[in-house]
Design a protein around this motif. Structure first.
Motif, PDB file in Angstrom:
ATOM      1  N   UNK A 248       0.809  -1.213   0.000  1.00  0.00           N
ATOM      2  CA  UNK A 248       0.000   0.000   0.000  1.00  0.00           C
ATOM      3  C   UNK A 248       0.846   1.269   0.000  1.00  0.00           C
ATOM      4  N   UNK A 249       2.166   1.138  -0.001  1.00  0.00           N
ATOM      5  CA  UNK A 249       3.037   2.305  -0.112  1.00  0.00           C
ATOM      6  C   UNK A 249       2.846   2.912  -1.492  1.00  0.00           C
ATOM      7  N   UNK A 250       2.712   4.214  -1.534  1.00  0.00           N
ATOM      8  CA  UNK A 250       2.277   4.880  -2.763  1.00  0.00           C
ATOM      9  C   UNK A 250       3.425   5.278  -3.698  1.00  0.00           C
ATOM     10  N   UNK A 251       3.135   5.122  -4.969  1.00  0.00           N
ATOM     11  CA  UNK A 251       3.956   5.652  -6.045  1.00  0.00           C
ATOM     12  C   UNK A 251       3.033   6.544  -6.872  1.00  0.00           C
ATOM     13  N   UNK A 252       3.352   7.810  -6.964  1.00  0.00           N
ATOM     14  CA  UNK A 252       2.487   8.719  -7.714  1.00  0.00           C
ATOM     15  C   UNK A 252       1.099   8.848  -7.120  1.00  0.00           C
ATOM     16  N   UNK A 253       0.992   8.720  -5.818  1.00  0.00           N
ATOM     17  CA  UNK A 253      -0.294   8.897  -5.161  1.00  0.00           C
ATOM     18  C   UNK A 253      -1.185   7.677  -5.124  1.00  0.00           C
ATOM     19  N   UNK A 254      -0.729   6.545  -5.668  1.00  0.00           N
ATOM     20  CA  UNK A 254      -1.499   5.307  -5.639  1.00  0.00           C
ATOM     21  C   UNK A 254      -0.612   4.166  -5.145  1.00  0.00           C
TER      22      UNK A 254
ATOM     23  N   UNK B  96      11.999   5.831  -4.001  1.00  0.00           N
ATOM     24  CA  UNK B  96      12.353   7.117  -4.596  1.00  0.00           C
ATOM     25  C   UNK B  96      12.646   6.980  -6.082  1.00  0.00           C
ATOM     26  N   UNK B  97      13.295   5.865  -6.471  1.00  0.00           N
ATOM     27  CA  UNK B  97      13.565   5.602  -7.877  1.00  0.00           C
ATOM     28  C   UNK B  97      12.269   5.475  -8.668  1.00  0.00           C
ATOM     29  N   UNK B  98      11.333   4.691  -8.140  1.00  0.00           N
ATOM     30  CA  UNK B  98      10.054   4.493  -8.813  1.00  0.00           C
ATOM     31  C   UNK B  98       9.250   5.794  -8.859  1.00  0.00           C
ATOM     32  N   UNK B  99       9.283   6.536  -7.782  1.00  0.00           N
ATOM     33  CA  UNK B  99       8.574   7.819  -7.731  1.00  0.00           C
ATOM     34  C   UNK B  99       9.132   8.792  -8.770  1.00  0.00           C
ATOM     35  N   UNK B 100      10.442   8.831  -8.896  1.00  0.00           N
ATOM     36  CA  UNK B 100      11.069   9.722  -9.885  1.00  0.00           C
ATOM     37  C   UNK B 100      10.676   9.339 -11.305  1.00  0.00           C
ATOM     38  N   UNK B 101      10.640   8.037 -11.589  1.00  0.00           N
ATOM     39  CA  UNK B 101      10.234   7.578 -12.920  1.00  0.00           C
ATOM     40  C   UNK B 101       8.791   7.964 -13.208  1.00  0.00           C
ATOM     41  N   UNK B 102       7.936   7.799 -12.209  1.00  0.00           N
ATOM     42  CA  UNK B 102       6.525   8.132 -12.397  1.00  0.00           C
ATOM     43  C   UNK B 102       6.336   9.631 -12.614  1.00  0.00           C
ATOM     44  N   UNK B 103       6.976  10.440 -11.783  1.00  0.00           N
ATOM     45  CA  UNK B 103       6.810  11.888 -11.870  1.00  0.00           C
ATOM     46  C   UNK B 103       7.378  12.453 -13.167  1.00  0.00           C
TER      47      UNK B 103
ATOM     48  N   UNK C 130      11.800  -3.952  -7.951  1.00  0.00           N
ATOM     49  CA  UNK C 130      11.067  -4.184  -6.721  1.00  0.00           C
ATOM     50  C   UNK C 130      11.194  -2.958  -5.821  1.00  0.00           C
ATOM     51  N   UNK C 131      10.368  -2.905  -4.785  1.00  0.00           N
ATOM     52  CA  UNK C 131      10.404  -1.788  -3.849  1.00  0.00           C
ATOM     53  C   UNK C 131      10.734  -2.336  -2.465  1.00  0.00           C
ATOM     54  N   UNK C 132      12.003  -2.631  -2.256  1.00  0.00           N
ATOM     55  CA  UNK C 132      12.447  -3.181  -0.982  1.00  0.00           C
ATOM     56  C   UNK C 132      12.820  -2.101   0.023  1.00  0.00           C
ATOM     57  N   UNK C 133      13.317  -0.973  -0.481  1.00  0.00           N
ATOM     58  CA  UNK C 133      13.858   0.063   0.387  1.00  0.00           C
ATOM     59  C   UNK C 133      13.305   1.431  -0.012  1.00  0.00           C
ATOM     60  N   UNK C 134      13.575   2.427   0.827  1.00  0.00           N
ATOM     61  CA  UNK C 134      13.191   3.796   0.505  1.00  0.00           C
ATOM     62  C   UNK C 134      13.899   4.253  -0.763  1.00  0.00           C
ATOM     63  N   UNK C 135      15.120   3.803  -0.958  1.00  0.00           N
ATOM     64  CA  UNK C 135      15.851   4.134  -2.191  1.00  0.00           C
ATOM     65  C   UNK C 135      15.088   3.639  -3.418  1.00  0.00           C
ATOM     66  N   UNK C 136      14.559   2.417  -3.340  1.00  0.00           N
ATOM     67  CA  UNK C 136      13.776   1.867  -4.452  1.00  0.00           C
ATOM     68  C   UNK C 136      12.497   2.682  -4.670  1.00  0.00           C
TER      69      UNK C 136
END
Length: 257
Positions: free
Chosen positions: A25-31, A241-248, A233-239
């Protein structure tokens, strides 16, 4: 085919977020990242989901309980007995079954607990924390062609750090940057499974990645669909942030819808 999503773990490696909500449920791009994974399957025509919950499972249930409401324009007419009128409904054509598979149940046990929802048919399985641009229909076709019990999507994961070659005397003979040859294939999820897999899942304590998959491999019943595209995958906060940057940046490779 139904899609089984493993979403019951504690997510301890990303505890900065998972102390309050389940990792999927941790969000990427608000979802939630779980939503992103479901959107990918939906884009390939798979809309019937079974979510295996455990840790803070009520959060996932509440999200889907409110999903239709939150994705629609609504008029609340309090003058007419509180009548609710739905306008411009934007939710997906999904059927979502959310199952509490236990707080401490292992991955294999979670899968076994939802067996009755699978109608004795082959099914898709993945984890609730990884996105990819893999062609799911191609994975299914590959699985059907080969006729094994299980097919997993194999991801070539490159080394993140430099490499040390160490001899028997603990001396470093070579210090070098990572190379393509250092990469190895890992289980990236996005699996296709026959009902025969349940022959190797004993109960709640069964780790799916251990005895069931290891036994299938020994029996020649486990295939790898090699995916050389995007996977993360999203194992860490670093992951995250990477996914969030790609989405944004509107460069998210998994956004195929």
């Amino acid at each position: 085919m139904k899609v089984v999503l493993l979403a019951g773990g504690f997510g301890t490696r990303i505890s900065e977020e998972s102390h309050r909500i389940p990792k999927p449920m941790i969000e990427i791009g608000g979802m939630p990242i779980l939503w992103h994974i479901m959107k990918q399957y939906s884009a390939h025509g798979y809309n019937d989901f079974i979510i295996c919950c455990g840790y803070k499972q009520h959060v996932i249930k509440e999200f889907f309980a409110d999903y239709f409401l939150h994705r629609s324009d609504i008029t609340f007419d309090f003058a007419d007995s509180g009548k609710m009128i739905v306008h411009n409904e934007h939710s997906e054509p999904w059927k979502v079954t959310v199952v509490d598979t236990g707080l401490h149940t292992m991955t294999g046990g979670r899968i076994k607990r939802v067996r009755d929802y699978l109608n004795n048919e082959p099914f898709l399985l993945t984890y609730g924390d990884g996105v990819s641009d893999v062609d799911i229909n191609a994975v299914v076709d590959f699985h059907k062609k080969n006729g094994r019990i299980a097919t997993i999507t194999a991801i070539k994961l490159s080394q993140r750090f430099g490499v040390l070659d160490i001899d028997e005397n603990n001396q470093i003979r070579e210090f070098r940057e990572k190379k393509e040859i250092d990469a190895g294939y890992i289980n990236g999820g996005f699996m296709v499974l026959e009902q025969g897999i349940f022959d190797y899942i004993e109960g709640d304590a069964t780790v799916f990645e251990k005895y069931p998959l290891e036994t299938c491999a020994k029996l020649g019943e486990l295939d790898a669909y090699k995916h050389n595209g995007f996977w993360q995958c999203m194992d860490t906060i670093r992951d995250k942030m990477l996914l969030e940057d790609l989405w944004e940046s509107e460069k998210a490779p998994w956004k195929i819808w």
